[in-house]
Design an enzyme around this catalytic site. Structure first.
Site, PDB file in Angstrom:
ATOM      1  N   TYR A 112      -6.639 -11.721  -6.139  1.00 17.66           N
ATOM      2  CA  TYR A 112      -6.372 -12.974  -5.434  1.00 17.66           C
ATOM      3  C   TYR A 112      -7.511 -13.976  -5.593  1.00 17.66           C
ATOM      4  O   TYR A 112      -7.298 -15.175  -5.537  1.00 17.66           O
ATOM      5  CB  TYR A 112      -6.161 -12.707  -3.934  1.00 17.66           C
ATOM      6  CG  TYR A 112      -4.752 -12.373  -3.534  1.00 17.66           C
ATOM      7  CD1 TYR A 112      -4.058 -11.354  -4.160  1.00 17.66           C
ATOM      8  CD2 TYR A 112      -4.128 -13.080  -2.515  1.00 17.66           C
ATOM      9  CE1 TYR A 112      -2.765 -11.035  -3.768  1.00 17.66           C
ATOM     10  CE2 TYR A 112      -2.836 -12.764  -2.122  1.00 17.66           C
ATOM     11  CZ  TYR A 112      -2.163 -11.750  -2.748  1.00 17.66           C
ATOM     12  OH  TYR A 112      -0.888 -11.443  -2.355  1.00 17.66           O
ATOM     13  N   LYS A 156      -4.640   2.190  -9.383  1.00 16.24           N
ATOM     14  CA  LYS A 156      -3.993   2.381 -10.691  1.00 16.24           C
ATOM     15  C   LYS A 156      -5.088   2.848 -11.650  1.00 16.24           C
ATOM     16  O   LYS A 156      -5.342   2.246 -12.695  1.00 16.24           O
ATOM     17  CB  LYS A 156      -3.342   1.055 -11.121  1.00 16.24           C
ATOM     18  CG  LYS A 156      -2.447   1.141 -12.345  1.00 16.24           C
ATOM     19  CD  LYS A 156      -1.154   1.888 -12.134  1.00 16.24           C
ATOM     20  CE  LYS A 156      -0.422   2.058 -13.461  1.00 16.24           C
ATOM     21  NZ  LYS A 156       0.763   2.940 -13.354  1.00 16.24           N
ATOM     22  N   ASP A 192       2.306   2.942  -8.424  1.00 19.24           N
ATOM     23  CA  ASP A 192       3.738   3.059  -8.733  1.00 19.24           C
ATOM     24  C   ASP A 192       4.343   4.253  -7.989  1.00 19.24           C
ATOM     25  O   ASP A 192       5.429   4.169  -7.410  1.00 19.24           O
ATOM     26  CB  ASP A 192       3.985   3.149 -10.252  1.00 19.24           C
ATOM     27  CG  ASP A 192       3.081   4.154 -10.958  1.00 19.24           C
ATOM     28  OD1 ASP A 192       2.145   4.690 -10.325  1.00 19.24           O
ATOM     29  OD2 ASP A 192       3.310   4.413 -12.161  1.00 19.24           O
ATOM     30  N   ASP A 199      -0.466  -6.096  -0.567  1.00 17.55           N
ATOM     31  CA  ASP A 199       0.539  -7.127  -0.297  1.00 17.55           C
ATOM     32  C   ASP A 199       1.933  -6.570  -0.567  1.00 17.55           C
ATOM     33  O   ASP A 199       2.845  -6.679   0.256  1.00 17.55           O
ATOM     34  CB  ASP A 199       0.264  -8.347  -1.191  1.00 17.55           C
ATOM     35  CG  ASP A 199       1.286  -9.451  -0.989  1.00 17.55           C
ATOM     36  OD1 ASP A 199       1.608  -9.747   0.178  1.00 17.55           O
ATOM     37  OD2 ASP A 199       1.769 -10.009  -1.989  1.00 17.55           O
ATOM     38  N   ASP A 248       4.992  -5.185   2.381  1.00 14.95           N
ATOM     39  CA  ASP A 248       6.362  -5.719   2.501  1.00 14.95           C
ATOM     40  C   ASP A 248       7.363  -4.576   2.411  1.00 14.95           C
ATOM     41  O   ASP A 248       8.332  -4.514   3.165  1.00 14.95           O
ATOM     42  CB  ASP A 248       6.669  -6.733   1.381  1.00 14.95           C
ATOM     43  CG  ASP A 248       6.520  -8.178   1.842  1.00 14.95           C
ATOM     44  OD1 ASP A 248       5.566  -8.438   2.599  1.00 14.95           O
ATOM     45  OD2 ASP A 248       7.335  -9.025   1.437  1.00 14.95           O
TER      46      ASP A 248
HETATM   47  C1  IPM Z   1       0.963 -12.083   3.076  1.00 10.32           C
HETATM   48  C2  IPM Z   1       1.521 -13.226   2.269  1.00 10.32           C
HETATM   49  C3  IPM Z   1       0.379 -13.977   1.615  1.00 10.32           C
HETATM   50  C4  IPM Z   1      -0.360 -13.019   0.716  1.00 10.32           C
HETATM   51  C5  IPM Z   1       0.778 -15.248   0.834  1.00 10.32           C
HETATM   52  C6  IPM Z   1       1.647 -16.177   1.648  1.00 10.32           C
HETATM   53  C7  IPM Z   1      -0.417 -15.972   0.285  1.00 10.32           C
HETATM   54  O1  IPM Z   1       2.441 -12.759   1.346  1.00 10.32           O
HETATM   55  O2  IPM Z   1       0.215 -12.339   4.030  1.00 10.32           O
HETATM   56  O3  IPM Z   1       1.277 -10.937   2.784  1.00 10.32           O
HETATM   57  O4  IPM Z   1       0.036 -12.817  -0.444  1.00 10.32           O
HETATM   58  O5  IPM Z   1      -1.344 -12.455   1.161  1.00 10.32           O
HETATM   59 MN    MN Z   2       2.857 -10.631   1.501  1.00 11.49          MN
END
Ligand code: IPM
Ligand code: MN
Length: 354
Positions: A135, A185, A217, A241, A245
């Site tokens: 990032y 990885k 993975d 990240d 999710d």
């Molecule tokens: C998160 C979001 C952010 C990230 C984005 C919006 C920059 O997806 O907080 O997980 O990638 O960290």
């Molecule tokens: Mn995210």
């Protein structure tokens, strides 16, 4: 009185934050100071992260953030897009440790896309490194190479960056089931080989914690095959990240996952893991629970108000037990489910606290 900097942001940000504030007011007295971040700051100041916002955040005891971003800014220069503000405030406050707890409430196991018996009982703390890795890595850019447009980023970690996030993960595991799974990885990436070596070294400081390593993975697969095998997962910025999710929906909805971002020198920041969902803005449909649980993490990790944090967690559980559901977790086929909007969900949780 403890000072909380409130950054509502864009899209559903204001409506979900209002519910969290309601809940915080039900457990204590706080001084709330509101500032702009993201698209609303672009409208007002032309930039997504104004200096004033940063200063208020720094001089508060904790920061509560809703969400930033709207499609209407997608065409802006990346340097002033709303997302840049999020990365900027994380970096400026040195919020290197991002805690994302994936916890499946029994009553919501059937809302999981996984089979209920696989999801039920899942309780994972994802510890994501938040101010390094790909990032922020340099060099990064866009240039002509052999006359062809070419873009690149760098995934980079120093030993000290890995050490400090590893310590957060091990310390967290000591309060839980004493297991850390480090995700990398290392079969391909040099940066992952250093990651693995340093995490292993740090583990010597925590002899009671069992450390395992997993390629990312495989981890993505194991999360859906057998999520209960995990206690604490520690990983870099990008992998964290993605896995968080994935982890969030195991619990039933992205609208349930809170987060805490901790620093070793500045106030911590608390935000739901989901985005600003501009398509749902103002419709009283968004699930405020991720934000309310972020407020609970604010109490627990930011202000050391453990009793109050427990009260909030309990109230959320209670309301879910009673059958109240926002649209994302509502099942019309379930006779005990009661469909409610954002406001009502906030009211119910605040009422249960009182
Ligand atoms: C998160 C979001 C952010 C990230 C984005 C919006 C920059 O997806 O907080 O997980 O990638 O960290
Ligand atoms: Mn995210």
């Amino acid at each position: 009185m403890k000072k909380i900097c409130v950054l509502k942001g864009d899209g559903i940000g204001p409506e979900i934050i209002n519910q969290a504030i309601k809940v915080l007011k039900a457990v204590g007295d706080f001084e709330f100071t509101e500032e702009l971040i993201g698209g609303c700051a672009i409208e007002e100041y032309g930039i997504p992260l104004p200096e004033k916002t940063l200063q208020t955040a720094k001089s508060s005891d904790a920061v509560l953030l809703g969400a930033v971003g709207d499609w209407k800014y997608d065409k802006l220069d990346p340097a002033i897009r709303p997302e840049k503000a999020l990365l900027g405030i994380r970096k400026e406050l040195g919020l290197f440790a991002n805690l994302r707890p994936v916890k499946v409430m029994d009553e919501l196991a059937t809302s999981s896309p996984l089979k209920a018996d696989i999801a039920k009982g899942t309780d994972i703390m994802i510890v994501r490194e938040l101010t390094g890795g790909i990032y922020f890595g340099e060099p990064r850019g866009n240039e002509l190479r052999n006359n062809e447009e070419t873009a690149y980023n760098t995934m980079v970690y120093s030993k000290s960056e890995i050490e400090r996030i590893a310590r957060v993960a091990f310390a967290s595991a000591m309060k839980r089931n004493k297991k850390v799974c480090s995700v990398d990885k290392a079969n391909v990436l040099d940066v992952s080989r250093l990651w693995r070596k340093v995490v292993t070294e740090v583990s010597a400081e925590y002899p009671e914690v069992e450390l395992t390593h997993m390629y990312v993975d495989n981890a993505a697969m194991q999360l859906v095959v057998n999520p209960k095998q995990f206690d604490v997962i520690v990983t870099g910025n990008l992998f964290g990240d993605i896995l968080s999710d994935e982890g969030s929906v195991i619990s039933g909805s992205l609208g349930l996952l809170p987060s805490a971002s901790l620093s070793d020198k500045n106030p911590a920041m608390f935000e739901p893991c989901h985005g600003s969902a501009p398509d749902m803005k103002g419709m009283d449909k968004a699930n405020p629970i991720a934000t309310i649980l972020s407020a609970s993490m604010l109490l627990r990790y930011g202000l050391n108000m453990i009793e109050e944090a427990n009260k909030v967690d309990l109230a959320v559980k209670q309301v879910i037990k009673e059958g109240y559901r926002t649209e994302d977790i509502y099942k019309s086929s379930c006779s005990t489910d009661i469909l409610v909007g954002t406001e009502k969900m906030g009211d119910l949780i605040a009422e249960r606290i009182k």
